[in-house]
Enzyme design. Structure first.
Site, mmCIF file in Angstrom:
data_model
loop_
_atom_site.group_PDB
_atom_site.id
_atom_site.type_symbol
_atom_site.label_atom_id
_atom_site.label_comp_id
_atom_site.label_asym_id
_atom_site.label_seq_id
_atom_site.Cartn_x
_atom_site.Cartn_y
_atom_site.Cartn_z
ATOM 1 N N CYS A 1 0.858 -1.199 0.000
ATOM 2 C CA CYS A 1 0.000 0.000 0.000
ATOM 3 C C CYS A 1 0.891 1.246 0.000
ATOM 4 C CB CYS A 1 -0.915 0.024 1.209
ATOM 5 S SG CYS A 1 -1.848 -1.470 1.511
ATOM 6 N N ALA B 1 1.781 3.811 -2.195
ATOM 7 C CA ALA B 1 1.518 5.148 -2.741
ATOM 8 C C ALA B 1 0.964 6.091 -1.679
ATOM 9 C CB ALA B 1 0.526 5.040 -3.904
ATOM 10 N N PRO B 2 1.367 7.352 -1.737
ATOM 11 C CA PRO B 2 2.191 7.993 -2.769
ATOM 12 C C PRO B 2 3.694 7.896 -2.542
ATOM 13 C CG PRO B 2 1.460 9.638 -1.254
ATOM 14 C CD PRO B 2 0.856 8.337 -0.771
ATOM 15 N N GLY B 3 4.125 7.196 -1.507
ATOM 16 C CA GLY B 3 5.538 6.931 -1.365
ATOM 17 C C GLY B 3 6.264 7.640 -0.248
ATOM 18 N N GLY B 4 5.571 8.363 0.610
ATOM 19 C CA GLY B 4 6.241 9.089 1.679
ATOM 20 C C GLY B 4 7.007 8.185 2.620
ATOM 21 N N LYS B 5 6.360 7.115 3.050
ATOM 22 C CA LYS B 5 7.031 6.180 3.955
ATOM 23 C C LYS B 5 8.148 5.440 3.226
ATOM 24 C CE LYS B 5 3.094 5.429 7.069
ATOM 25 N NZ LYS B 5 2.107 6.285 6.389
ATOM 26 N N ASP C 1 1.638 -1.240 -4.988
ATOM 27 C CA ASP C 1 0.284 -0.715 -4.817
ATOM 28 C C ASP C 1 -0.601 -1.319 -5.884
ATOM 29 O OD1 ASP C 1 -1.959 1.327 -4.204
ATOM 30 O OD2 ASP C 1 -0.349 1.927 -2.856
ATOM 31 N N ASP D 1 0.889 -1.004 5.441
ATOM 32 C CA ASP D 1 0.289 0.299 5.695
ATOM 33 C C ASP D 1 -1.203 0.182 5.383
ATOM 34 O OD1 ASP D 1 0.246 2.951 6.343
ATOM 35 O OD2 ASP D 1 1.112 3.649 4.470
ATOM 36 N N CYS E 1 -4.020 4.646 10.675
ATOM 37 C CA CYS E 1 -4.209 5.967 11.263
ATOM 38 C C CYS E 1 -5.572 6.057 11.933
ATOM 39 C CB CYS E 1 -4.067 7.077 10.217
ATOM 40 S SG CYS E 1 -5.391 7.100 9.017
#
Length: 493
Positions: free
Chosen positions: A331, A333-337, A355, A402, A472
């Site tokens: 999961c 996207a968008p790739g921050g982690k 993704d 995620d 979250c």
């Protein structure tokens, strides 16, 4: 294998209906990505991407707003959401409109505050409207939205003179072809102008004794939180959810340093202050305020920082990436982690970001390329599915799941998620989340939509490796209950 459980630090969309219908709708919701208005309205999202209930990203059909006032733009966007239903994401529409508008920086901020404020406080604003209706039917959409705009300015934007806001609301009605309702709008708002003090006392009383109305949240979730946390702690959470979210920047150490980036910021339209959290180097984080679109900053274009909420870094800290590791980020996207994982790996090793949609993976690639990352490789679910299946199953040192969730822990940042979430959705999401961890017997219908991939994730971690599950959400059904059920069914201890 170790199963690591960080506190709520994720994102993702919602579902509704019964469990089976919920699975179908969740599948559709995850199949697309919408570009949102501002990076500060995101968690881990790039500038800016949001999961949508629509199957493909389509530019919103909104009229041209060149030359329009902030109130006119706010009215049209709020009205589109009102009549368009929950599938219309405010952030996306606002972004598209502001791209073509000629508003100044201050007017953009005013427009944004009107829109987000009217959505956050919709429950309270509608209560104030209905108590003057004397049992009559709800106003037609255009009138209802104009009244919300007026009341929000009156009770939450004190810097605006009352006579001016009433006049502007009347003008809005006339400019949108409902001049016949302008007299009613004028009289309605003027009565509240005269009764401001009494109304503020009423709001305070509601915030003390009728929390879901006073703090503008669905009644069912307020009851859950009061039962779980107690009334006073629940009030703090409700108040926090209604406060504007701030923008944070994470320094990209692959290309720069905290000191270098801060020196560049001194010459850009940006102010900043350092942020200290236990799970990240203080030089790597800053709260920022920009007076221009963040993507226009030279420091951003050169990949020196990434817009990212500090909470999203916690799950990566628990994952504890090391140089040379093989890591799978599901999961992604968008790739921050994923990009932060690469940074902690010192860009050495093998990092696969997966993704369900190629458009979403394209965003991950764009982010990693801007940040100068070379160890990250994107793969669609179907390909990772094959990697995890069969006798030649690929194994990883660490896996980050995620998980899709209700977003109940980031209502402050997800502007209208409070009006999308439901108790039924929580139950359906539990099934999906469990399916990410636990392989379902072939004779049993898998409660997931990604194919086999995620239900095999727990078996793809090397002995002594780490599997991190994060959401979250602050709902136990999506966190502790999922893990307890997983541990009970698995051999992991």
């Amino acid at each position: 294998m170790r199963l690591a459980l960080p506190p709520c630090v994720c994102r993702k969309p919602l579902i509704s209906g019964n469990v089976m219908e919920g699975r179908r709708r969740l599948r559709n919701k995850l199949l697309s990505s919408l570009k949102t208005a501002m990076a500060e309205d995101t968690d881990d999202f790039i500038y800016g991407e949001l999961v949508s209930a629509e199957k493909k990203y389509v530019k919103p059909s909104v009229p041209s707003h060149k030359g329009s006032t902030p109130r006119e733009i706010a009215l049209d966007i709020l009205l589109k959401r009102e009549v368009g239903g929950s599938n219309t994401f405010i952030e996306n529409i606002l972004h598209e409109v502001l791209l073509e508008s000629s508003l100044s920086t201050s007017d953009r901020g005013f427009c944004k505050e009107l829109i987000y404020g009217c959505i956050r406080w919709r429950g309270l604003l509608d209560h104030l409207i209905s108590r003057r209706q004397d049992g009559k039917k709800r106003q037609r959409a255009m009138v209802q939205v104009i009244l919300r705009v007026g009341l929000y300015q009156l009770f939450f934007m004190d810097r605006i003179p009352s006579h001016a806001l009433v006049s502007e609301c009347v003008n809005l009605a006339k400019s949108r072809g409902i001049g016949g309702a302008s007299g009613f709008i004028n009289a309605f708002l003027r009565q509240y102008v005269r009764e401001q003090a009494e109304t503020r006392e009423l709001i305070a009383e509601l915030q003390e004794n009728t929390l879901h109305v006073g703090w503008s949240h669905p009644e069912w979730i307020v009851k859950e939180w009061v039962k779980r946390y107690g009334k006073e702690e629940a009030k703090k959470l409700l108040s926090w959810n209604n406060s504007p979210a701030t923008m944070f920047a994470r320094v990209n150490r692959i290309k720069s340093t905290g000191q270098t980036v801060r020196k560049l910021w001194e010459h850009e339209p940006i102010t900043f202050r350092d942020v200290n959290v236990d799970w990240c180097n203080s030089e790597d984080l800053a709260e920022i305020k920009v007076t221009a679109p963040v993507q226009t900053l030279e420091s951003f274009k050169r990949g020196f920082f990434y817009v990212q909420d500090p909470s999203t870094l916690l799950s990566v800290k628990v994952l504890d990436p090391q140089p040379g590791d093989s890591i799978l980020d599901l999961c992604s996207a968008p790739g921050g982690k994923a990009c932060y994982i690469a940074q902690l790996m010192e860009d050495k090793g093998k990092l696969i970001a997966s993704d369900i949609d190629e458009d979403r993976l394209k965003v991950v690639r764009q982010n990693s390329e801007r940040l100068g990352i070379t160890c990250l490789e994107t793969k669609p679910v179907s390909e990772v599915d094959r990697m995890l299946a069969g006798d030649e199953q690929m194994m990883f040192d660490r896996i980050l799941i995620d998980a899709p969730c209700s977003n109940s822990g980031v209502i402050r940042r997800r502007i209208d998620v409070r009006w999308r979430i439901s108790k039924t959705e929580i139950a359906a999401l539990h099934e999906t989340q469990f399916g990410l961890l636990m392989k379902v017997p072939e004779t049993q219908e898998a409660p997931i939509f990604f194919g086999k991939i995620f239900s095999q994730a727990a078996t793809a971690v090397k002995k002594g490796g780490i599997l991190v599950y994060s959401t979250c959400s602050i709902e136990p059904e999506e966190n502790e209950h999922v893990i307890r059920r997983f541990l009970k069914r698995s051999e992991i201890r």
